[in-house]
Design a protein around this motif. Structure first.
Motif, PDB file in Angstrom:
ATOM      1  N   ARG A  25       0.807  -1.215   0.000  1.00  0.00           N
ATOM      2  CA  ARG A  25       0.000   0.000   0.000  1.00  0.00           C
ATOM      3  C   ARG A  25       0.843   1.270   0.000  1.00  0.00           C
ATOM      4  N   GLY A  26       2.049   1.180   0.518  1.00  0.00           N
ATOM      5  CA  GLY A  26       2.873   2.367   0.694  1.00  0.00           C
ATOM      6  C   GLY A  26       3.682   2.714  -0.540  1.00  0.00           C
ATOM      7  N   ASP A  27       4.634   3.610  -0.321  1.00  0.00           N
ATOM      8  CA  ASP A  27       5.501   4.104  -1.397  1.00  0.00           C
ATOM      9  C   ASP A  27       6.945   3.719  -1.137  1.00  0.00           C
ATOM     10  N   GLY A  28       7.141   2.452  -0.740  1.00  0.00           N
ATOM     11  CA  GLY A  28       8.493   1.976  -0.535  1.00  0.00           C
ATOM     12  C   GLY A  28       8.962   1.990   0.902  1.00  0.00           C
ATOM     13  N   TRP A  29       8.044   2.248   1.845  1.00  0.00           N
ATOM     14  CA  TRP A  29       8.389   2.229   3.266  1.00  0.00           C
ATOM     15  C   TRP A  29       7.293   1.529   4.064  1.00  0.00           C
ATOM     16  N   VAL A  30       7.679   0.949   5.197  1.00  0.00           N
ATOM     17  CA  VAL A  30       6.757   0.372   6.176  1.00  0.00           C
ATOM     18  C   VAL A  30       7.169   0.910   7.546  1.00  0.00           C
ATOM     19  N   LYS A  31       6.189   1.179   8.403  1.00  0.00           N
ATOM     20  CA  LYS A  31       6.465   1.764   9.727  1.00  0.00           C
ATOM     21  C   LYS A  31       5.994   0.819  10.833  1.00  0.00           C
ATOM     22  N   LEU A  32       6.932   0.388  11.674  1.00  0.00           N
ATOM     23  CA  LEU A  32       6.629  -0.403  12.858  1.00  0.00           C
ATOM     24  C   LEU A  32       6.679   0.474  14.103  1.00  0.00           C
ATOM     25  N   ALA A  55       9.612 -10.244   9.260  1.00  0.00           N
ATOM     26  CA  ALA A  55       8.842  -9.158   8.654  1.00  0.00           C
ATOM     27  C   ALA A  55       9.725  -8.231   7.823  1.00  0.00           C
ATOM     28  N   ILE A  56      10.886  -7.872   8.358  1.00  0.00           N
ATOM     29  CA  ILE A  56      11.791  -6.987   7.622  1.00  0.00           C
ATOM     30  C   ILE A  56      12.306  -7.673   6.364  1.00  0.00           C
ATOM     31  N   THR A  57      12.615  -8.930   6.457  1.00  0.00           N
ATOM     32  CA  THR A  57      13.060  -9.685   5.283  1.00  0.00           C
ATOM     33  C   THR A  57      11.993  -9.681   4.196  1.00  0.00           C
ATOM     34  N   GLU A  58      10.742  -9.870   4.586  1.00  0.00           N
ATOM     35  CA  GLU A  58       9.655  -9.863   3.607  1.00  0.00           C
ATOM     36  C   GLU A  58       9.452  -8.479   2.997  1.00  0.00           C
ATOM     37  N   ALA A  59       9.535  -7.440   3.811  1.00  0.00           N
ATOM     38  CA  ALA A  59       9.425  -6.082   3.267  1.00  0.00           C
ATOM     39  C   ALA A  59      10.505  -5.813   2.234  1.00  0.00           C
ATOM     40  N   HIS A  60      11.725  -6.223   2.541  1.00  0.00           N
ATOM     41  CA  HIS A  60      12.824  -6.028   1.591  1.00  0.00           C
ATOM     42  C   HIS A  60      12.597  -6.825   0.313  1.00  0.00           C
ATOM     43  N   ARG A  61      12.053  -8.005   0.441  1.00  0.00           N
ATOM     44  CA  ARG A  61      11.753  -8.815  -0.751  1.00  0.00           C
ATOM     45  C   ARG A  61      10.752  -8.099  -1.649  1.00  0.00           C
ATOM     46  N   GLY A  95      10.580  -4.915  -1.930  1.00  0.00           N
ATOM     47  CA  GLY A  95      11.151  -3.652  -2.373  1.00  0.00           C
ATOM     48  C   GLY A  95      10.903  -2.482  -1.452  1.00  0.00           C
ATOM     49  N   ALA A  96      10.468  -2.742  -0.216  1.00  0.00           N
ATOM     50  CA  ALA A  96      10.196  -1.663   0.738  1.00  0.00           C
ATOM     51  C   ALA A  96      11.265  -1.604   1.815  1.00  0.00           C
ATOM     52  N   ARG A  97      11.551  -0.409   2.276  1.00  0.00           N
ATOM     53  CA  ARG A  97      12.400  -0.223   3.440  1.00  0.00           C
ATOM     54  C   ARG A  97      11.525  -0.148   4.696  1.00  0.00           C
ATOM     55  N   VAL A  98      12.141  -0.415   5.837  1.00  0.00           N
ATOM     56  CA  VAL A  98      11.400  -0.484   7.094  1.00  0.00           C
ATOM     57  C   VAL A  98      12.001   0.488   8.096  1.00  0.00           C
ATOM     58  N   THR A  99      11.124   1.198   8.779  1.00  0.00           N
ATOM     59  CA  THR A  99      11.540   2.066   9.867  1.00  0.00           C
ATOM     60  C   THR A  99      10.711   1.742  11.101  1.00  0.00           C
ATOM     61  N   ALA A 100      11.164   2.195  12.262  1.00  0.00           N
ATOM     62  CA  ALA A 100      10.446   1.891  13.502  1.00  0.00           C
ATOM     63  C   ALA A 100      10.527   3.042  14.489  1.00  0.00           C
ATOM     64  N   HIS A 101       9.398   3.315  15.112  1.00  0.00           N
ATOM     65  CA  HIS A 101       9.353   4.207  16.260  1.00  0.00           C
ATOM     66  C   HIS A 101      10.067   3.525  17.424  1.00  0.00           C
ATOM     67  N   CYS A 102      11.083   4.174  17.967  1.00  0.00           N
ATOM     68  CA  CYS A 102      11.798   3.620  19.131  1.00  0.00           C
ATOM     69  C   CYS A 102      12.233   4.766  20.037  1.00  0.00           C
ATOM     70  N   PHE A 103      11.704   4.789  21.242  1.00  0.00           N
ATOM     71  CA  PHE A 103      12.159   5.739  22.257  1.00  0.00           C
ATOM     72  C   PHE A 103      13.278   5.145  23.117  1.00  0.00           C
ATOM     73  N   ALA A 104      13.120   3.893  23.519  1.00  0.00           N
ATOM     74  CA  ALA A 104      13.989   3.295  24.528  1.00  0.00           C
ATOM     75  C   ALA A 104      15.153   2.531  23.909  1.00  0.00           C
ATOM     76  N   GLU A 105      15.905   1.876  24.793  1.00  0.00           N
ATOM     77  CA  GLU A 105      17.136   1.213  24.390  1.00  0.00           C
ATOM     78  C   GLU A 105      16.932  -0.234  23.938  1.00  0.00           C
ATOM     79  N   ASP A 106      16.012  -0.955  24.567  1.00  0.00           N
ATOM     80  CA  ASP A 106      16.077  -2.417  24.492  1.00  0.00           C
ATOM     81  C   ASP A 106      15.575  -3.031  23.192  1.00  0.00           C
ATOM     82  N   SER A 107      14.917  -2.271  22.326  1.00  0.00           N
ATOM     83  CA  SER A 107      14.477  -2.828  21.044  1.00  0.00           C
ATOM     84  C   SER A 107      15.510  -2.646  19.934  1.00  0.00           C
TER      85      SER A 107
END
Length: 363
Positions: free
Chosen positions: A145-152, A176-182, A184-196
Motif C-alpha cells: 500500500r505504501g511508497d516503498g516504506w513500512v512503519k513499525l 517481517a523486515i526480510t519480507e518487506a525487503h523482498r 522492495g520496501a524499506r522499514v523504519t520503527a518508532h523507538c524511544f527506549a534502548e532495548d528494542s
C-alpha cells in the motif's frame, strides 16, 4: 519556446552544499540551466535557492485521535508547504491521502502506510494493533500500500511493567523486515527506549525514528549497518510534559522519559560523529503542529551538527536518501528561495521568501 511562460530564478542556486550556480530557468515545471531561446512571459525571483525542504517524519491526515477529515489534512499539507516543506515521508497514517498526488499545489508524499503496533501498545486510533504471529502479513499489506516504506512501532509503554519495552520478538521482526525487503520496501520503527534497538538493527531495519535510546555500545552497530536515524527533536522536547502527566501512575516510565530527554543532544551528536546518517523529521500530526521543519534543523545545530550538515539533512542528502531529485537539470522545479545564505544561519529557513512547487510560485 517563444509562446511559453518561464520562471527565472537568479542569485545563488545551492545545487549542493558546495555547488552554487547563478541562475536557473523553469520551463513546463522543470528545471533547466540553459537560457530559453524566447518566452511570452518571464517571471523573475531573486535570492538564495534551496531544493524544497524534506520532512522525513511527518503525518498528513492524522490528528490527536486518529484520522482527520480531508479539509484538515489539506490544511496540514498547506502549512507544511508554506514552511518550505515540499517533500514529506509520511511515517504512518490511518488516512488515505492519495488524493494529494493529484494536486500540483501540495507537497509530494512518500507514504509508509499505516503504523503497525502491538495490541494495546500505541496511541488508540493510529495503528494496526496485532500480535507477532501476524506481523509478516501486515508488513506485506502495508508494503504493497505504501511508497516503498513500512512503519513499525518498535517500543511503547508496557503497562504491566510500568516502563517502555520492546514490542516484537527478534524472530518476528527479522521475518517481517526480510519480507518487506523482498517486496522492495524499506522499514523504519518508532523507538524511544534502548532495548528494542539491537534486535531491530540486527534484523536488518533501515531506519529508526526518534532513537533517543541510542547508547554508546549501539552506535558502532548502527554505523556499520548504515542505519539512519530521524531524531525529531522538536517532538522529544515534549518528553518532560509527558513525564509529568504520567508521574503518578507510571513513575518508572516518567523517570525514563526524562533521562532520554536530558541526553537527547548528546545522543544525536554522538550518532553524527560516528557517521550515522541523520535526517530532519518533525513528527508533525497527531498532537504536534505542522510547519516545524525550520525548528528541527535549528535543533540539530543546537545538538552540535554543523549548520551545512543540518541543512543537508533536510535538502541534498535527505532527497538522495529518499531517491528524489533536487535541483538537477530536468527535475521538477520544487525549490525555496531565501533572503540570505541558509548555510551561514539556518534560522533563515523560518522565513521563506518564495516557495516554488512544480514550477509555480506559491502565493
Amino acid at each position: 519556446m517563444s509562446d511559453q511562460a518561464v520562471l527565472h530564478v537568479k542569485g545563488r542556486i545551492l545545487v549542493g552544499p558546495d555547488e552554487v550556480r547563478d541562475e536557473l530557468w523553469v520551463v513546463d515545471g522543470r528545471i533547466s540551466y540553459d537560457r530559453p531561446a524566447g518566452a511570452l512571459e518571464v517571471t523573475t525571483v531573486e535570492g538564495w535557492a534551496l531544493p524544497g525542504l524534506v520532512d522525513a517524519h511527518c503525518h498528513v491526515g492524522l490528528g490527536a485521535h486518529g484520522p482527520v477529515d480531508k479539509d484538515v489534512a489539506e490544511q496540514q499539507a498547506l502549512t507544511d508547504r508554506e514552511a518550505g516543506t515540499l517533500l514529506i515521508r509520511d511515517a504512518g497514517s490511518p488516512s488515505d491521502t492519495r488524493w494529494i498526488d493529484d494536486r500540483d499545489d501540495l507537497p509530494k508524499i512518500i507514504r509508509a502506510g499505516r503504523h503497525i503496533a502491538r495490541t494495546r501498545r500505541y496511541i488508540r486510533g493510529y495503528a494496526h494493533e496485532i500480535e507477532p504471529d501476524d506481523l509478516v502479513a501486515y508488513v506485506t499489506q502495508e508494503a504493497r500500500r505504501g511508497d516503498g516504506w513500512v512503519k513499525l512501532v518498535g517500543d511503547w509503554i508496557d503497562r504491566d511493567l510500568g516502563d517502555l519495552s520492546a514490542c516484537w520478538p527478534r524472530e518476528a521482526a527479522e521475518a517481517a523486515i526480510t519480507e518487506a525487503h523482498r517486496l522492495g520496501a524499506r522499514v523504519t520503527a518508532h523507538c524511544f527506549a534502548e532495548d528494542s534497538l539491537r534486535d531491530l538493527v540486527e534484523a536488518g531495519i533501515d531506519c529508526i525514528e526518534h532513537a533517543t535510546g541510542l547508547t554508546e555500545d549501539l552506535i558502532p552497530l548502527f554505523a556499520s549497518r548504515g542505519v539512519a536515524i530521524v531524531p525529531t527533536l522538536v517532538n522529544i522536547a515534549t518528553f518532560p510534559r509527558l513525564a509529568d502527566g504520567g508521574e503518578s501512575k507510571f513513575p518508572r516510565w516518567s523517570a525514563h522519559m526524562r533521562r532520554l530527554h536530558e541526553r537527547r543532544y548528546d545522543t544525536v551528536r554522538a550518532a553524527y560523529d560516528a557517521g550515522i546518517p541523520v535526517y530532519v523529521g518533525t513528527d508533525a500530526g497527531g498532537s504536534l503542529a505542522h510547519g516545524l521543519v525550520a525548528g528541527e534543523v535549528a535543533e540539530l545545530v543546537t545538538a552540535g551538527i554543523p549548520p551545512t550538515e543540518a541543512l543537508s539533512a533536510t535538502t541534498w542528502s535527505a532527497r538522495k536518501w529518499l531517491a528524489r531529485p533536487g535541483l538537477e537539470e530536468g527535475a521538477p522545479a520544487d525549490l525555496v528561495v531565501y533572503e540570505t545564505d541558509p548555510r551561514t544561519d539556518v534560522r533563515v529557513l523560518a522565513a521563506p521568501r518564495r516557495v516554488v512547487l512544480n514550477g509555480t510560485v506559491m502565493e
